[in-house]
Every structure is written in structure tokens, then in C-alpha cells.
Design a protein around this motif. Sequence first.
Motif: not given
Length: 641
Positions: A317, A320, A345-347, A359, A382-384, A432
Motif C-alpha cells: 500500500y 502504491a 485511486l493509487y494503483f 484495495t 495488484y495493490t491499490a 476498480i
Amino acid sequence: MKEIFAFIGTEHTQSHSFNQSLEYFRDIIGDNSTKKFTSESTIREVVQNSLDAQLDMTKPVEVIISSTSVQKKDLPGIESVFEHIKSLNPGNNYTLEITDHMKKLEKLSTIDVLTLEDRNTTGLSTSKTTDVLTPYEIYAYNTGIHGASTNVSEQSRGGSHGVGKIAINSASDIHLMYFANHDENGVENLGGSVELFDHKYNNKSYRGTGFLIENTSLKDRIPLINKDFHEIFHKSTRGLKIIIPYIRFTSDPIDIVKSIINNFFIAILKEKLIAQVIFDKQKYIINKDTIKNLVNDEKIYPTDDEDELKIEFTPRYLQAYTEYDAQPIKVELPAKYNESYNFDLYFMAHDKEINSGRTAIFRSIGMKIEDHKVPGKVRAPYTAVIIGGPNEDEYLKTLENKSHTEISAKSLRDKESQNKAIKFINGIEKEIRKVIDENLSVYDQPQGKLNTDELFYKANLDFSRVIKSSTQTIEIGGDNIKINKRVKKESRSERKTSGEKASTPESKRKRKPRKLKTTSESSKGIFVMQPESIKRAVAGTYEMLEINFLDIDEFNKIDSVDISLKVIDGDGKEYDDELNLIKCYEEISDYKSGDIYKFDEDKIYDVKIYNKKINLIFKFTNNGNRSLKYIYKVGINNDIY
């Protein structure tokens, strides 16, 4: 005068077990039998309330957390606490186990204590100018009341203001907490509370909550002046200091450091929060300059432990949020609500070897609400991080559970509000998923297919028989769904002469659902429904499902369940990864009430039972597969995994 803990009198005792909220937080903190505890829920409540009370908005709030020990005699009113504990009469074995443990602690002479002090906060005002309760009175003598704030940024804050105080009580083995307050006029007061349950003491009946006062009437509610007490109760600067004796959770400072970083790293990076954790000779300073080093510290966040990697998403996190630009996303609700919500959104996409996608949903103040699992993308690499503004905070707060760790529609009672919440959550997840699909197009490519020719053939035969023989079929006309009653063909046994009872073949007797084993002793279980309890019919873009519980005693008093669907072949073999409800169905609703249900890849949540039956209408997506055969698992108390 001698200080004591006073309890409100009552004519009759009613409750003989601990407050449900107290039990809830006790379970989060840990179990005495396993000796595995965590500080997270307590730290969240205290730090959140400190951020809520920020005094100078140009400077960060400071929180200092320390571990120490004191002599039992130095705890104000402790003798009166144990007098009431010894008078408790538990109503069940679980409560008996806790009270017996409490009583044994009376013999201790040296007590472990955790203190949590904040600075650059308003403290609790004791100034009394009207009949309205002061912030001090609300915090000291009440539960379930939210104090009105004059701060314009209140809507973006967590703000339990005393409701979450019970989370602090739950951190003590005897449910005891103190608080030292330094208000705007320099006045220092000492308060405290203990959470027990209704009991009799000296032939009088009392409620379960005791409040620290001087040896006077509780009706007077005169704040206790904080002087001549042990130094751990002293508060020299404006703000609040929490003191928790008989602390339950681990004395490992790393647990507390992680609790702060996991839940408040954005507040720290925005310089809204600085924290210190001091245990004996160990001291950790957590601010915007040190946080990355702490997260990269193998002692705090190990990277060579596979189990640890499954749990700890914070390092990802943080990466990201700090290394990727924000992408604006907009969640628009249906026209009748006339509302929309905007988030940043930080992806971050990463290697497919790390196949746990999460997320983090944050409030704008910098506190994490939950690690959200986006249905259909739980195993995506992924991480968001998603964060809104005051408007988004205000609505998110209405969807949070009591510990501020999850958003859902379950806490809302009004059906229209629930439907709106489901649309909102589904809208966030939809946006998302769009970003995930755009960045991970390779992830969704087929990885091999199951040969379903035989399955489709047999499923089609089954569907035809259901449609022909069911007492209910569906007709789709325009936007209307009409249910036609169909007379079932009389069987030979039914054509016997009047008064002669037909025999029922052994193979036709109704079978009970099969109950699966669960890991929780308190759980009521998961049931695999027998085929004769299920009716399905497909017509056009709709499918109707009926589940019948009429002859199943376990569901006599159950009004809602979760339903899990698994694809099976002609031999009854289950295929866990062959079904994705999100890709198959656009909407799942209740035929009786019209309610829209929340669902993910293979589960439908909180489905209502009417007259011991469930009737659902499924609306297929354009690509929805109409030819699969399912097994249905019905879970009570959210027991489907």
C-alpha cells in the motif's frame, strides 16, 4: 475523600453476561486460552479519537504510547472494582470463565499498564454554560452518545467520541480504564470506567457500568480533581491520556508500531500524525521521515515468511501511494439518488507471483477503513489505495461497522438505504475492476478450459425437466415477470381409490440437507441442499431459483442466509474455479421483496427467507452461461467460505 467506582442502582438485574460490544472487541483483541492478542482495535480507537480532536490544524497530532507497571494500591478505586467483580453471578459458562479469571487477578500486587497520551488536541471541555452535557460528561459518564462538534471538518473524521471507549475497556483483563484530561482552562481531571454486568452487591442491585468518582453521589457527577495520584495519571499538557491497567495484549512494541502504521500511514505521510512507542529501553518514532525505514525493517515486516506476506499488505500500500500518481474515479449512483462520489485511486500492478489483490479504503483524514477484496479480482496481482474527500467520508461512515474496519450494507435497516449502499459498493468495485482490467489484460486470459460438453448436455436435460414439471414457470413479457401455476400430472399412486393411501418408494423420500463441518464451535453450520429442495427455471435473460426449507428444522428460526454456488459435473464433482457470478449475472434480486442482493464470485450475501422459502431472480449478463449445473451450499451466520 476516598475515590471509588460507583454503579447506577436498579430494581432488578436483567443481564448476566457482558455487553455485546465488549464481547465483540474482546474477540478482536484475542483469546486468553491461546494467549494470542493484538493491540490493533484499541490503537485504532485511541489514535482515531486523537485525530478527531486536533487543536492546531497546522501541526500534527502527537500520540505517545508507553508500557510500564505500578503497584495495585496506586490504582484509584481499585478495591471497589474487585468488590463488585466478586459479586458477579454469570449467566453462562463463557462468562463464568472470564469472571473467574478476573477474580484471580485480585491477588496481583504489581500491575502491567499501558498509557496512551495525545498532544495538540482539544481535550474534553469541562466548562458548563448550559444544560447540554459537556464533552467531559459525555465521555466520563455515558455510552452510545456522540458529542456534537463545532469543527467544520467533523464529517471527515472517525469520531466515536465515547462510543468506542468500550474498545479500550476490552483491552483490560478486568475491563478497567482511566483517563486523565487537561482542558482549555488548564483544569486537570481524572475519570475512569469499568464494564461488568448487572449484579447484586450488599443486597442492592446495580447496572454493569461503574464510574470513577469521589465518595459522593453519582448524581452530582462532579469531575474528580487530578492531584496526588501516581505519576502515570498526570497530564501536564492540553489533551487526553488513557491509562489501561491489567493490559491483555502482548507487551511487544512491534505489534503496536504495526497497528499504527497499518491504519494511519497516510495520516503520517501527510504530517497529520506523529507517534512514539516506548517500551523499557526500546523507542520507536513514527513520522514521515522514519516510516519507510520502519516498513522496510525485517523485524517489523518480515519478507521471507509466506504466511506473513499473505497478511501484511501495508508495504505494498505504501509503495502504491508514494510511487504512483492518483487516478480519479467517479461512482455515479442511479438517477433516482442524484448522487455521485469521487475518489483518488493509487494503483500498482506487480508480478503474477504475488497473487493476492487488495484495495485499501481510506478516509481523507488518513485512517484506513478496510482491506477491501474486489469480487473477481482477489487473486489478481495488484495493490491499490483509494481515498475520497469529506463528502465521501460522510457516506462511508454510515456503512462502517462498530470497529470502523469494514463497509457494508448490513448495518442499515431501511431497505432503500441498503439498496443504495449495495449500488455504491458495487459502483466502487466496478470502477476498480476497470482499472485492474486495463492494467492486467494478460491476467484475464484463459489458462485452460474444463471440457463441459457432457455437463452442458445433462444440465439442459435437467433444465427442461424443471420447466416442464415445476409447479411454477416464468414468462418474460416486456419488463414484466409472470408466474404461471402449472398442474402437475397425476402419478399412478395418486390415482388409487379414495381412502387408500399410496406407498412412498424409499428413493422418493425427502432427504435432509447435508451439514458440513465448521471450524467455529459457535457456528450453526453450512448445509449442502439436496436436489429435491431446489427448483430452477431459465427463460430468455432470466433465471429463477427456489430453495425450500419447509422440512428442515435447522432453519425454523433463521430469517437470512448466505448462498454459495459451485459448478458440478454429471458425477457430482465440484469445480471451484469454474464459476464467476459477477461475469455470469448482472443482478440478483428477491422475487418477494424486490431487494437487490450483494454477491461476489461464488456467493450471494444475506438472502432473506420468506415462509421457509427463498425465491431469487437472476438477470444474465450478455456473456452469462445458462447451461451450468450447480450445487448449493447455504450458510448460517456467514459460515460459507
